[in-house]
Design an enzyme around this catalytic site. Sequence first.
Site, mmCIF file in Angstrom:
data_model
loop_
_atom_site.group_PDB
_atom_site.id
_atom_site.type_symbol
_atom_site.label_atom_id
_atom_site.label_comp_id
_atom_site.label_asym_id
_atom_site.label_seq_id
_atom_site.Cartn_x
_atom_site.Cartn_y
_atom_site.Cartn_z
ATOM 1 N N ARG A 18 6.143 -15.924 0.770
ATOM 2 C CA ARG A 18 6.837 -17.098 0.234
ATOM 3 C C ARG A 18 5.974 -17.840 -0.790
ATOM 4 O O ARG A 18 6.462 -18.205 -1.864
ATOM 5 C CB ARG A 18 7.257 -18.051 1.359
ATOM 6 C CG ARG A 18 8.363 -17.470 2.245
ATOM 7 C CD ARG A 18 8.703 -18.388 3.383
ATOM 8 N NE ARG A 18 7.505 -18.552 4.227
ATOM 9 C CZ ARG A 18 7.299 -19.588 5.025
ATOM 10 N NH1 ARG A 18 8.171 -20.563 5.113
ATOM 11 N NH2 ARG A 18 6.206 -19.657 5.763
ATOM 12 N N ASN A 36 11.941 -17.778 4.971
ATOM 13 C CA ASN A 36 11.943 -16.708 5.966
ATOM 14 C C ASN A 36 13.249 -16.744 6.734
ATOM 15 O O ASN A 36 13.779 -17.826 7.012
ATOM 16 C CB ASN A 36 10.791 -16.886 6.962
ATOM 17 C CG ASN A 36 9.448 -16.485 6.394
ATOM 18 O OD1 ASN A 36 9.363 -15.805 5.388
ATOM 19 N ND2 ASN A 36 8.394 -16.916 7.043
#
Length: 89
Positions: A18, A36
């Site tokens: 990320r 996520n």
Amino acid sequence: MQCLHALVSGRVQGVWFRQSTLEVARAHGLTGWVRNLEDGRVEVMACGKEHGLMQLESWLSMGPELATVAEVKGARVEVTEEYDAFVIL
């Protein structure tokens, strides 16, 4: 404005995916988000110019050094809301 919605699977959580996506997206002037998912995938919504979206989509297929990307399912989508920046959700 064009937007890319992508689902990335493989070893993509716990490997700075990320944060790395955020850095790549911002470097290409994109806005949107990355997060996520509970099933182990990473979801990305990125908006901006086509060239930047293509660069991000290409990078997603590799990911950061510790990642092992198995598959990227990406599609251009219409988004009604505008994003001010690219963020991690």
